[in-house]
Design a protein around this motif. Structure first.
Motif, PDB file in Angstrom:
ATOM      1  N   UNK A   1       0.841  -1.193   0.000  1.00 56.37           N
ATOM      2  CA  UNK A   1       0.000   0.000   0.000  1.00 56.37           C
ATOM      3  C   UNK A   1       0.884   1.254   0.000  1.00 56.37           C
ATOM      4  N   UNK A   2       0.241   2.409   0.015  1.00 58.79           N
ATOM      5  CA  UNK A   2       0.985   3.677   0.026  1.00 58.79           C
ATOM      6  C   UNK A   2       1.407   3.983   1.466  1.00 58.79           C
ATOM      7  N   UNK A   3       2.404   3.252   1.960  1.00 55.53           N
ATOM      8  CA  UNK A   3       2.775   3.344   3.375  1.00 55.53           C
ATOM      9  C   UNK A   3       3.357   4.708   3.731  1.00 55.53           C
ATOM     10  N   UNK A   4       4.072   5.329   2.811  1.00 54.43           N
ATOM     11  CA  UNK A   4       4.671   6.634   3.121  1.00 54.43           C
ATOM     12  C   UNK A   4       3.593   7.682   3.397  1.00 54.43           C
TER      13      UNK A   4
ATOM     14  N   UNK B   1       2.588  10.615   6.213  1.00 63.02           N
ATOM     15  CA  UNK B   1       2.115  11.791   5.486  1.00 63.02           C
ATOM     16  C   UNK B   1       3.150  12.299   4.475  1.00 63.02           C
ATOM     17  N   UNK B   2       3.881  11.370   3.880  1.00 60.95           N
ATOM     18  CA  UNK B   2       4.849  11.693   2.833  1.00 60.95           C
ATOM     19  C   UNK B   2       4.223  11.288   1.502  1.00 60.95           C
TER      20      UNK B   2
ATOM     21  N   UNK C   1      11.098   5.985   3.574  1.00 62.43           N
ATOM     22  CA  UNK C   1      10.210   7.028   3.055  1.00 62.43           C
ATOM     23  C   UNK C   1      10.873   8.400   3.089  1.00 62.43           C
ATOM     24  N   UNK C   2      11.763   8.616   4.043  1.00 63.99           N
ATOM     25  CA  UNK C   2      12.431   9.917   4.151  1.00 63.99           C
ATOM     26  C   UNK C   2      13.309  10.221   2.942  1.00 63.99           C
ATOM     27  N   UNK C   3      13.667   9.198   2.187  1.00 68.61           N
ATOM     28  CA  UNK C   3      14.449   9.426   0.961  1.00 68.61           C
ATOM     29  C   UNK C   3      13.704  10.397   0.054  1.00 68.61           C
ATOM     30  N   UNK C   4      12.393  10.239  -0.026  1.00 61.90           N
ATOM     31  CA  UNK C   4      11.606  11.095  -0.911  1.00 61.90           C
ATOM     32  C   UNK C   4      11.611  12.547  -0.457  1.00 61.90           C
ATOM     33  N   UNK C   5      11.661  12.781   0.839  1.00 64.00           N
ATOM     34  CA  UNK C   5      11.676  14.156   1.339  1.00 64.00           C
ATOM     35  C   UNK C   5      13.006  14.839   1.067  1.00 64.00           C
TER      36      UNK C   5
END
Length: 342
Positions: free
Chosen positions: A65-68, A73-74, A318-322
C-alpha cells in the motif's frame, strides 16, 4: 495577399493587456512556486519509486500500500521490493548487512538517471567488507551528519509540555549489554568502574535478557544508565542514549565520541561523559554523592523537548523522498571505505 503595413494593428489596450498578463505569469512563478515552467532543470512530475533490494530487518513488512502517505504523510513516494520493477526505480536501496552476503547478485547495469543508495547504521568498526565498493553508490544514508541522508538513531523534538517527569528510582546504576567483549573499551571502563560502585547488569551478556516491553521499565528505575557504545566514532550515538536513557527517564553516562560531539545532539546538561572526570573513582564518587536538587537539573531538557526514535525502516526509507530534490545528482562515491572510515 499579404500587404505591408498590415491593415489592422493591435490596439494599445491589447498590447498593454498582453504585457500585464506576461508580467503576472512571471510573478506567479514565485508566488505559486511554478519554477518548473520557467526552468530547464529537470524535476520529477511523477511519484518517486524506491526499490529496496533486500529489507534491512529480518522480517519485511507489507509495503504494497501507500505506506509513506498512510503512516508518515509523505506524498508521492512508492516503496517496493519487486525487483522486476528495477528498470523503473528512481532509487535502489542497498542495506550493507544484506548487501555483503549477496554482492555477486547486484544488477550489472544501471538505468540512466537511477541512483543507488548505500545504507548502514553500524559503526565502521562493525561494518565489514567495504573495500570492494568503489564507484558504485551515488548516495549514503547513515548516522553520520555528513551523509547525503542523515539518519540518526533518535533526536530531540520541540514540545510544549513544560513538565519534568522523573520516574521513581530504586537503584543507582544500570547497564543492559548483549555483546560483551573484553577487548572493547567499554568493557575495560566497566571493570574499573565496578570497583567503586555496584552496577545492575541485564542482557544476554549477563544471562538476564529483558523482554521487549521490560527494557524501559527496568532502566527507568535506575538513576544512571551506562550508555557505553561498542565502538567510538564520530556521530555514533545509538539507542543507548535515546531509548535506554533519555526516553526511560534516567541520566546517561556516556562513553563514545567527545563531549562536543554529543552536544550537537543533546543539551550539555542532560548527560554525564566519562571523559569529564580524571579517574573512574572520581566518576563513581560523583554518582554516589549526587543530591536530589543536582540530579533534577539533568532533566531540564524535558521542559523543551521529547525524544523521537527512529525504529521503523519504512519511515527511514520514506524519508528518501523528502530529501530527493536536494541530493547531488550525478555524484558517485569513488571509495566508500575511505569516506566511511575517515
Amino acid at each position: 495577399m499579404l500587404t505591408w503595413p498590415p491593415r489592422s494593428l493591435p490596439s494599445v489596450k491589447v498590447l498593454i493587456t498582453i504585457g500585464l498578463f506576461i508580467t503576472m505569469l512571471w510573478n506567479l512563478k514565485y508566488v505559486l512556486n511554478l519554477s518548473d515552467i520557467f526552468s530547464r532543470a529537470p524535476r520529477h512530475t511523477k511519484p518517486l519509486m524506491i526499490l529496496v533490494w533486500e529489507w534491512p530487518s529480518k522480517q519485511a513488512p507489507n509495503i504494497s500500500t501507500d505506506v509513506c502517505r498512510d503512516l508518515y504523510n509523505i506524498m508521492d513516494c512508492w516503496l517496493t521490493m519487486d525487483r522486476r520493477l528495477y528498470s523503473l526505480a528512481d532509487v535502489v536501496v542497498f542495506h550493507h548487512d544484506t548487501l555483503q552476503k549477496n554482492r555477486d547478485k547486484l544488477p550489472k547495469e544501471k538505468p540512466p538517471g537511477q541512483n543507488w543508495l548505500w545504507v548502514s547504521l553500524e559503526s565502521p568498526t562493525n561494518t565489514k567488507a567495504l573495500a570492494g565498493w568503489k564507484q558504485t553508490f551515488n548516495w549514503v544514508m547513515t548516522y553520520r551528519q555528513d551523509s547525503d541522508i542523515f539518519m540518526p538513531y533518535g533526536k530531540l523534538v520541540p514540545n510544549r509540555s513544560a513538565m519534568v517527569n522523573i520516574p521513581n528510582k530504586t537503584s543507582l546504576v544500570t547497564w543492559v549489554i548483549s555483546n560483551y567483549h573484553r577487548s572493547q573499551k567499554r568493557a575495560a571502563v566497566y571493570r574499573n568502574l565496578s570497583r567503586y560502585l555496584h552496577v545492575d547488569i541485564y542482557g544476554k551478556a549477563n544471562k538476564k535478557p529483558l523482554c521487549k516491553d521490560c527494557l524501559l521499565p527496568t532502566t527507568s528505575k535506575s538513576k544512571f544508565y551506562l550508555a557505553f557504545e561498542n565502538s567510538i566514532h564520530r556521530d555514533y550515538i545509538t539507542e543507548k542514549v535515546w531509548r535506554n536513557s533519555l526516553m526511560a527517564g534516567t541520566v546517561p553516562v556516556v562513553l563514545g565520541p567527545p563531549r562536543a560531539n554529543y552536544e550537537q545532539f543533546v543539551p550539555a546538561d542532560s548527560f554525564i561523559h566519562v571523559d569529564d572526570f580524571q579517574s573512574l573513582a572520581e566518576l563513581a564518587t560523583f554518582l554516589k554523592t549526587m543530591n536530589a536538587s543536582r540530579y533534577r537539573q539533568f532533566f531540564a531538557w524535558q521542559k523543551r523537548y521529547s525524544v523521537k526514535l527512529y525504529v521503523d525502516w519504512r519511515e527511514r526509507i520514506c524519508m528518501i523522498c523528502t530529501k530527493y530534490a536536494s541530493l547531488r545528482q550525478g555524484h558517485v562515491y569513488p571509495d566508500l571505505e575511505s569516506w566511511f572510515k575517515a
